[in-house]
Motif scaffolding. Structure first.
Motif, short mmCIF file in Angstrom:
data_model
loop_
_atom_site.label_atom_id
_atom_site.label_comp_id
_atom_site.label_asym_id
_atom_site.label_seq_id
_atom_site.Cartn_x
_atom_site.Cartn_y
_atom_site.Cartn_z
N CYS A 81 2.78 -49.18 -0.71
CA CYS A 81 3.98 -48.93 0.09
C CYS A 81 5.20 -49.66 -0.46
N ALA A 82 5.09 -50.17 -1.70
CA ALA A 82 6.17 -50.89 -2.38
C ALA A 82 6.59 -52.17 -1.66
N SER A 100 -0.49 -57.46 -11.36
CA SER A 100 0.51 -56.54 -10.80
C SER A 100 1.95 -57.04 -10.90
N HIS A 101 2.16 -58.34 -10.93
CA HIS A 101 3.50 -58.94 -10.88
C HIS A 101 4.24 -58.52 -9.61
N ALA A 102 3.48 -58.34 -8.52
CA ALA A 102 4.04 -57.82 -7.28
C ALA A 102 4.47 -58.89 -6.29
N GLY A 103 4.47 -60.14 -6.71
CA GLY A 103 4.87 -61.21 -5.79
C GLY A 103 4.51 -62.57 -6.35
N LEU A 127 12.42 -55.73 -6.89
CA LEU A 127 11.70 -55.82 -8.17
C LEU A 127 10.20 -55.98 -7.93
N PHE A 128 9.81 -56.94 -7.07
CA PHE A 128 8.38 -57.15 -6.80
C PHE A 128 7.76 -55.90 -6.17
N GLY A 132 4.68 -53.69 -7.76
CA GLY A 132 3.48 -53.43 -6.99
C GLY A 132 3.20 -51.95 -6.83
N ARG A 133 4.23 -51.18 -6.57
CA ARG A 133 4.07 -49.72 -6.42
C ARG A 133 3.59 -49.11 -7.74
N ASP A 134 4.21 -49.51 -8.85
CA ASP A 134 3.80 -49.00 -10.17
C ASP A 134 2.33 -49.34 -10.43
#
Length: 156
Positions: A81-82, A100-103, A127-128, A132-134
């Motif tokens: 969900c980004a 993931s580099h999502a956070g 950006l995070f 995460g979505r990618d």
């Protein structure tokens, strides 16, 4: 609980605690005792995927201080969900963030460290969230299944 400190630092913060685990009644009593009813929402058990999607859509960040996870699903749901992640530094969470580099990870339950990580992720939430979505799309069941099928066909 860190919530009183978060409210002090982020006056507009609203925490949704999803689920009805064995700590539900304790949390409910704590929220009432600390007069946090307007800032903390205990949703109870979510029984359908549509409500869960709405909960993710309504948040800015996904935060987990869980110290007992083997294969945590909610961070992956949040990434799809980004939504950026702020996770406690246990091995599965560290692996998710590394890949993931999502956070960001917090490594102690120190209020200042957690607040700092939340602020940093919030300041960079677009950006995070995109990272995460990618990652979620790249590693979806559909894409992973395609990779396995391609590998299987090459072997045969």
């Amino acid at each position: 609980s860190i919530m009183p400190k978060l409210i002090q630092k982020f006056p507009n913060a609203h925490l949704q605690i999803i689920g009805d685990g064995d700590q539900y009644e304790i949390l409910k009593a704590f929220v009432k005792e600390k007069k946090l009813e307007t800032a903390v929402e205990l949703t109870g058990k979510i029984i359908n995927e549509e409500e869960l999607r709405l909960r993710y859509a309504s948040c800015d960040l996904y935060i987990s201080a869980s110290s007992l996870e083997a294969c945590p699903i909610p961070p992956f749901e949040a990434m799809s969900c980004a939504k950026p992640l702020v996770l406690y530094g246990i091995h599965p969470h560290e692996e998710i963030i590394r890949d993931s580099h999502a956070g960001l990870i917090f490594n102690s339950l120190n209020e200042e460290e957690i607040c700092k990580k939340i602020q940093e992720v919030y300041d960079n939430k677009i950006l995070f969230g995109k990272e995460g979505r990618d990652f979620a799309i790249k590693n979806s069941w559909l894409n992973v299944s395609k990779k396995i099928i391609n590998l299987y066909e090459k072997i045969l």
